[in-house]
Write an enzyme that holds these catalytic residues in place. Structure first.
Site, PDB file in Angstrom:
ATOM      1  N   ASP A  48     -15.852 103.121  -2.867  1.00 60.39           N
ATOM      2  CA  ASP A  48     -14.498 102.792  -3.332  1.00 60.39           C
ATOM      3  C   ASP A  48     -14.668 102.270  -4.764  1.00 60.39           C
ATOM      4  OD1 ASP A  48     -11.721 101.854  -1.458  1.00 60.39           O
ATOM      5  OD2 ASP A  48     -11.831 101.438  -3.612  1.00 60.39           O
ATOM      6  N   ASN A  49     -13.726 102.606  -5.650  1.00 56.42           N
ATOM      7  CA  ASN A  49     -13.831 102.071  -7.020  1.00 56.42           C
ATOM      8  C   ASN A  49     -12.926 100.853  -7.221  1.00 56.42           C
ATOM      9  OD1 ASN A  49     -11.285 103.153  -7.228  1.00 56.42           O
ATOM     10  ND2 ASN A  49     -11.707 104.452  -9.013  1.00 56.42           N
ATOM     11  N   PHE A  99     -10.798 109.863   1.421  1.00 54.31           N
ATOM     12  CA  PHE A  99      -9.472 109.290   1.163  1.00 54.31           C
ATOM     13  C   PHE A  99      -9.240 109.022  -0.319  1.00 54.31           C
ATOM     14  CE2 PHE A  99     -10.381 107.711   5.525  1.00 54.31           C
ATOM     15  CZ  PHE A  99      -9.251 108.181   6.174  1.00 54.31           C
ATOM     16  N   LYS A 132      -2.484 117.885  -3.550  1.00 50.42           N
ATOM     17  CA  LYS A 132      -2.749 118.055  -2.120  1.00 50.42           C
ATOM     18  C   LYS A 132      -2.830 119.544  -1.765  1.00 50.42           C
ATOM     19  CE  LYS A 132      -3.235 113.772  -1.277  1.00 50.42           C
ATOM     20  NZ  LYS A 132      -4.593 113.260  -1.033  1.00 50.42           N
ATOM     21  N   TYR A 183       1.255 114.996  -7.953  1.00 45.74           N
ATOM     22  CA  TYR A 183       0.620 114.450  -6.744  1.00 45.74           C
ATOM     23  C   TYR A 183       0.652 115.479  -5.613  1.00 45.74           C
ATOM     24  CZ  TYR A 183       0.393 112.194  -2.226  1.00 45.74           C
ATOM     25  OH  TYR A 183       0.085 111.913  -0.919  1.00 45.74           O
ATOM     26  N   SER A 239      -1.074 115.959   3.069  1.00 46.14           N
ATOM     27  CA  SER A 239       0.230 115.297   3.234  1.00 46.14           C
ATOM     28  C   SER A 239       1.286 116.310   3.631  1.00 46.14           C
ATOM     29  CB  SER A 239       0.598 114.660   1.897  1.00 46.14           C
ATOM     30  OG  SER A 239       1.953 114.280   1.889  1.00 46.14           O
ATOM     31  N   PHE A 283       2.223 112.577   7.957  1.00 46.25           N
ATOM     32  CA  PHE A 283       3.641 112.330   7.705  1.00 46.25           C
ATOM     33  C   PHE A 283       3.738 110.925   7.067  1.00 46.25           C
ATOM     34  CE2 PHE A 283       6.016 116.139   8.809  1.00 46.25           C
ATOM     35  CZ  PHE A 283       4.931 116.948   9.082  1.00 46.25           C
TER      36      PHE A 283
END
Ligand code: UD1
Length: 337
Positions: free
Chosen positions: A32-33, A81, A154, A150, A125, A178
């Protein structure tokens, strides 16, 4: 013990998935950043599960760091993620989104294929469907032209993954979420929005606790029963569990295609006003709200057909809307203490 890399593992969905992975017996390493997450979440995960996962503060945009990481590790699978997710921001800063969401995906997949790591779960998504012509939405519904960079990341992300699986030993599953809401029942981890929340539930809980004056309900002239827009709100713990099922499918080679897609929702749609009323009931307090103009880019209604996930993953959402709203409220109260 299988070792799973979780990128973005300190974020909202990532942290809940790390908990479920550890509780299912996996060893977890997090990258993770900290761009949209907090380091204290690592200790909270340890408090819940009794085990602190291995953590590397790496920015996946640094290709050399990604190479170095994969060289030094023996990983069995990746749940990815790490990405930016603010729709409005993506319109203003498209390159940030293509770099954060696409370049990083390419670097991770490249290292995976070169190091023979062959199981990959991708955070997609329901936004890829836009306003679907038919409800509930099945995985066969066509993708619509993306409303934002965005959303486009995806769609492109799914394509990048699909094309990579077709020419390598990699197997991939894209989970189309969802609307993820709620928090862990311990109230030790949950959503941590930066600044003014853009999403409905954190706006509601911040209003209820007194940080925001009132909720603006975006539009009551939609073609729905009460005129407000409909979404499929899914508990983040149910969503996290779907990742474990998807990972198991790949580990057991039960997947039918090298690249597969599943909707992850509850199958039920609720309007904004239904959410407000349910929140009032669960928390036993009135919520201040007003009706305002529609928000640009919002669709009328989206909810999932979850038949495929049930049949193929053996997964189904278990927690109720009340569980979602109560856990979100308990989390809001816990972080304001
Ligand atoms: C949004 C993103 C979606 C993303 C998801 C991730 C957009 C257009 N879509 O979904 O791509 O995957 O978040 O979290 O931004 N609402 C209000 N008042 C508020 C906030 C929201 O009335 O203050 C309404 C919205 O109009 C919508 C519903 O609540 O009808 C849900 O909104 P939100 O939580 O922002 O999620 P989405 O827009 O569905």
């Amino acid at each position: 013990m299988q070792k799973i890399l979780v990128t973005g593992g300190l974020g909202f969905i990532g942290s809940h998935t790390v908990v479920e992975l550890q509780e299912s017996g996996y060893e977890v390493v997090i990258i993770d950043n900290l761009s949209n997450s907090q380091i204290f979440v690592l200790d909270r995960i340890a408090e819940i599960t009794g085990k602190k996962p291995e953590f590397h503060q790496i920015d996946l945009r640094n290709k050399e760091d990604v190479q170095q990481f994969f060289k030094s590790q023996k990983i069995d699978g990746v749940i990815h993620f790490a990405a930016s997710k603010a729709v409005g921001e993506s319109v203003k800063e498209p390159l940030k989104y293509y770099e954060n969401n696409i370049s990083t995906l390419v670097y991770v997949l490249k290292e995976m294929t070169e190091n023979n790591v062959n199981h990959f779960i991708f955070s997609s998504s329901c936004t890829v469907y836009g306003q679907a012509d038919e409800l509930p939405i099945t995985e066969k519904a066509p993708m619509k032209i993306a409303e934002s960079p965005y959303g486009n990341t995806k769609q492109i992300g799914e394509e990048v993954l699909k094309e990579t699986t077709s020419v390598s030993d990699l197997n991939g599953i894209a989970l189309r979420y969802f609307n993820p809401i709620g928090a862990h029942s311990s109230a030790k981890i949950g959503e941590l929005p930066i600044g003014v929340p853009q999403n409905l539930i954190p706006y509601i809980t911040q209003t209820a606790i007194g940080i925001r004056e009132e909720l603006s309900v975006f539009g009551d002239d939609y073609d729905t029963e009460d005129g407000t827009a409909i979404r499929d709100y899914i508990h983040v713990v149910d969503l996290a569990k779907a990742h474990i099922k998807a990972l198991e499918r790949l580990i057991k080679s039960s997947n039918k295609e090298k690249f597969e897609v599943f909707n992850i929702g509850t199958g039920t749609g609720n309007s904004v006003l239904e959410i407000v009323k349910a929140f009032e009931k669960v928390t036993n307090q009135k919520l201040a709200y007003k009706i305002v103009e529609r928000r640009a880019g919002d669709i009328t209604a989206a909810f999932a057909d979850t038949t495929l996930a049930e049949k193929e993953l053996g997964w189904k959402a278990d927690l109720s809307l009340e569980d979602c709203l109560l856990s979100a409220w308990n989390w809001e109260k816990a972080i304001r203490k």
